[in-house]
Each structure stands twice: as structure tokens, then as C-alpha cells.
Design an enzyme around this catalytic site. Structure first.
Site, PDB file in Angstrom:
ATOM      1  NE  ARG A  42      -9.359 -10.247  -9.017  1.00  0.00           N
ATOM      2  CZ  ARG A  42      -9.943  -9.424  -9.889  1.00  0.00           C
ATOM      3  NH1 ARG A  42      -9.626  -9.484 -11.155  1.00  0.00           N
ATOM      4  NH2 ARG A  42     -10.811  -8.521  -9.501  1.00  0.00           N
ATOM      5  CD  GLU A  48     -11.298  -1.432   8.783  1.00  0.00           C
ATOM      6  OE1 GLU A  48     -10.679  -0.623   8.066  1.00  0.00           O
ATOM      7  OE2 GLU A  48     -11.580  -2.582   8.431  1.00  0.00           O
ATOM      8  CG  HIS A  75      -8.111  -2.434   6.093  1.00  0.00           C
ATOM      9  ND1 HIS A  75      -9.382  -1.971   5.891  1.00  0.00           N
ATOM     10  CD2 HIS A  75      -7.797  -3.109   4.953  1.00  0.00           C
ATOM     11  CE1 HIS A  75      -9.822  -2.332   4.701  1.00  0.00           C
ATOM     12  NE2 HIS A  75      -8.870  -3.031   4.102  1.00  0.00           N
ATOM     13  NE  ARG A 131     -13.716  -2.733   1.703  1.00  0.00           N
ATOM     14  CZ  ARG A 131     -12.465  -2.877   1.250  1.00  0.00           C
ATOM     15  NH1 ARG A 131     -11.617  -3.680   1.867  1.00  0.00           N
ATOM     16  NH2 ARG A 131     -12.057  -2.198   0.189  1.00  0.00           N
TER      17      ARG A 131
HETATM   18  C1  DGY Z   1      -8.623  -3.127  -0.862  1.00  0.00           C
HETATM   19  O1  DGY Z   1      -7.813  -2.923  -1.778  1.00  0.00           O
HETATM   20  O2  DGY Z   1      -9.839  -3.162  -1.040  1.00  0.00           O
HETATM   21  C2  DGY Z   1      -8.050  -3.381   0.491  1.00  0.00           C
HETATM   22  O3  DGY Z   1      -8.974  -3.445   1.474  1.00  0.00           O
HETATM   23  C3  DGY Z   1      -6.893  -2.486   0.803  1.00  0.00           C
HETATM   24  O4  DGY Z   1      -5.875  -3.002   0.015  1.00  0.00           O
END
Ligand code: DGY
Length: 338
Positions: free
Chosen positions: A157, A267, A286, A238
Site C-alpha cells: 500500500r 532505534e 520513526h 523497518r
Molecule cells: C507502523 O505503523 O508500523 C509504523 O512503523 C509506525 O506508524
């Protein structure tokens, strides 16, 4: 009739919290930092539901330590912090928050791309440091974004939304994915390519794949060596999909042009890490989905997933709907109020 007990592992927007509070007996973790694994266990062990964040490890041991647990509602679209097969085996439903953050995250990924290509952070620093003396013909020249080539690693998406934004800049868009989307090739002019072809041809490489055993360190020393010397890598997916050490070396040695990172491994990244202080690298904490509207929607979705799970029903945004058929049979009580 008692209310179900739930642990919410951090303060989330009120739109979701108020729904949860109305129907549940809530233990809310109010600290800025996440609970440690041990504290998470302690607070969850008598709970029927947990609202977790991507910083909470929900593994088999956790599930076995929480005998009443029916549902884990993750406040994130990503769910690499949760062992889904173990949840399914134990009849625990798991939900996440897809959809609502798609465009918000793509906006941010494109903003990172633009910022680094056009050297905006360097320009801000330059003015802040009072270095600006005159208009300069050679000053802070960057890369054009329009008519360049965007390579998408992953066409889910968020990848599709990134492609839409790129088309507005007349970019050529290549994508690589496990699944070919001929419909989008036809309607949006996207070009399917092998991973290596994306690496070799793209000016900008944007990562939009989930973190799995297969995608961990997908962007490695070898991958960087195949990219253009000017290539800019963007990651809003990620952190561990990129090998941080290999990226640091690639930037230090001029193997690629730059990196713009909303996510990183580890992180948080400390301020003395070399990546933080390179002019051709942007690291932000993030925040790609962090618009007020989106985070509120995420909280609402997390709340509705939680309530459905507590009722033993299919979650509106569930990751293991098959677990509905095998829900823990020994649950001590029902919650009529729900
Ligand atoms: C997620 O939703 O996986 C993001 O990394 C934080 O919105």
C-alpha cells in the site's frame, strides 16, 4: 459484570483511549519510555487484552505467561514485534492498524527524498550557522527529483502511494516485489524489475517491504555496491532491512550518494553515531505516520480491534482471523457489557 482487564503499553491518542476506557478496566503505562519485557509481563499477566506498540516484544513466552489473554492489538501497521504463529496456535487474536497511515507515511517518505536530494537540511544549517554571505552559483547544488528514476523495494500500500507521488514529478518508477502488479503497471506506468535492476538503475531507492527473515539486511554491502554512486536510499519501513554498518561504510566511502532514514537499526540511534553527523544522511526518529489525524485513526482502529477480540469476534483489522475458530476455551468470564 466485571469489565475486561487490559494493559495499554503507552499513552495513545484520546480518540482510542476513551473507547477503551469506556468498556475496559485499563492499566495505562504513562511513562515516556516503554516498559521493559519483564514489566510488560507483570502488567499483562492478569489481562484479557493488550494494546501493544512496535517496541513491545510479544513472543510465545509472553503469551504463555498471560493465561487469560485473548487479544493483542498492535498500534502499528507493522507487526514484526509479535510472533503471529505462536498467537494463532494459542488462540490469541492479533490486530494491527493498516490503511490509515498509508498516505501519511508516503508523504513523509517523499519529503525525505526531496529534502536530501535538494540538500534542505544542509541549507538550514548553513543559515543557522550564519554562513550565508551572498547568492552563490555553486552553492548547495543537489540532485533533480523530476524526471529521475525511483526504485521501490516493495509495492504494498505505501509503495503504491509513493509511486503516485513520484508520477506527479514525472519520475520513472521501477518496482521489485514478490508479487507482480500488472494492473498497476498498466494504470500507473510502473515497471516491474528484478531487485538487482532496481539497485542498478534507480536514482532514489525507497524501501517499503515488511521486516521478515528474508528482508533482514536486504540492503547490504553487496546491494550498495550495485547502486549508482549518486543513489539516495530512503527507509520508512523497518530499520533492520538495511545493514546499518554497511550503509555507514557505503556513505563514508562514497559508494552511494546519501540516505534518508525514518527507521534505523538500532532505534533509538545515539547522536554520536557517524550517520547522524554526515551531511548526506538524514536520520529522524520513526515519525513517518506521525500526523495528528493518522495517529488518532490508528488509536481508534487499535481500540476497535481490541474490543472485537475481547468479544471473541473477528477483528476489523486482524492478522490471524483463523484463530477465531480456536479461541482459548478456558476463558474464565464473558464480558456482557461489550
Ligand atoms: C507502523 O505503523 O508500523 C509504523 O512503523 C509506525 O506508524
Amino acid at each position: 459484570m466485571a469489565k475486561p482487564k487490559v494493559f495499554v503499553t503507552r499513552i495513545i491518542p484520546e480518540g482510542g483511549l476513551k473507547v477503551i476506557r469506556e468498556y475496559c478496566d485499563v492499566d495505562l503505562w504513562v511513562e515516556d519510555l516503554p516498559p521493559s519485557y519483564e514489566v510488560l509481563l507483570e502488567h499483562s499477566q492478569a489481562c484479557d487484552g493488550v494494546v501493544s506498540l512496535l517496541t513491545d516484544r510479544i513472543d510465545a513466552h509472553f503469551m504463555d505467561s498471560c493465561p487469560q489473554l485473548r487479544v493483542v492489538s498492535n498500534f502499528a501497521v507493522g507487526f514484526d514485534n509479535i510472533d503471529i504463529p505462536s498467537a494463532t496456535n494459542r488462540g490469541i487474536l492479533v490486530g494491527h492498524t493498516p490503511g490509515v497511515l498509508t498516505e501519511t507515511t508516503a508523504d513523509f517518505a517523499f519529503a525525505l527524498l526531496m529534502s536530501l536530494a535538494r540538500r534542505i537540511p544542509e541549507g538550514i544549517e548553513y543559515v543557522r550557522n550564519d554562513q550565508w554571505q551572498t547568492w552563490g552559483p555553486m552553492l548547495l547544488m543537489g540532485q533533480d527529483v523530476h524526471h529521475s528514476v525511483l526504485g521501490l523495494v516493495g509495492l504494498g500500500r505505501i509503495g503504491v502511494e509513493m509511486a503516485k507521488r513520484a508520477r506527479g514529478f514525472d519520475m520513472r518508477v521501477l518496482y521489485t516485489d514478490m508479487y507482480r502488479r500488472e494492473d498497476l503497471e498498466a494504470s500507473m506506468g510502473l515497471e516491474y524489475a528484478s531487485f538487482d535492476d532496481v539497485l542498478r538503475s534507480a536514482d532514489f531507492i525507497s524501501v517499503h517491504t515488511p521486516l521478515t527473515a528474508e528482508t533482514r539486511h536486504l540492503l547490504s554491502k553487496d546491494a550498495f555496491s550495485k547502486m549508482k554512486k549518486t543513489a539516495i536510499v530512503i527507509n520508512t519501513a523497518r530499520g533492520p532491512i538495511i545493514d546499518t554498518e554497511a550503509l555507514t561504510e557505503a556513505l563514508q566511502n562514497g559508494v552511494i550518494g546519501g540516505a534518508a532514514l525514518d527507521v534505523i537499526d538500532p532505534e533509538p540511534l545515539r547522536a554520536d553515531h557517524p550517520l547522524v553527523n554526515m551531511p548526506n544522511c538524514i536520520v529522524v526518529p520513526h515519525i513517518a505516520s506521525a500526523s495528528e489525524t493518522t495517529r488518532t485513526h490508528m488509536a481508534e482502529i487499535a481500540a476497535y480491534n481490541l474490543l472485537a477480540g475481547l468479544r471473541g469476534e473477528k477483528l476489523p483489522n486482524g492478522l490471524n482471523p483463523e484463530a477465531v475458530g480456536t479461541l482459548r476455551q478456558t476463558l474464565p468470564r464473558t464480558f456482557e457489557v461489550l
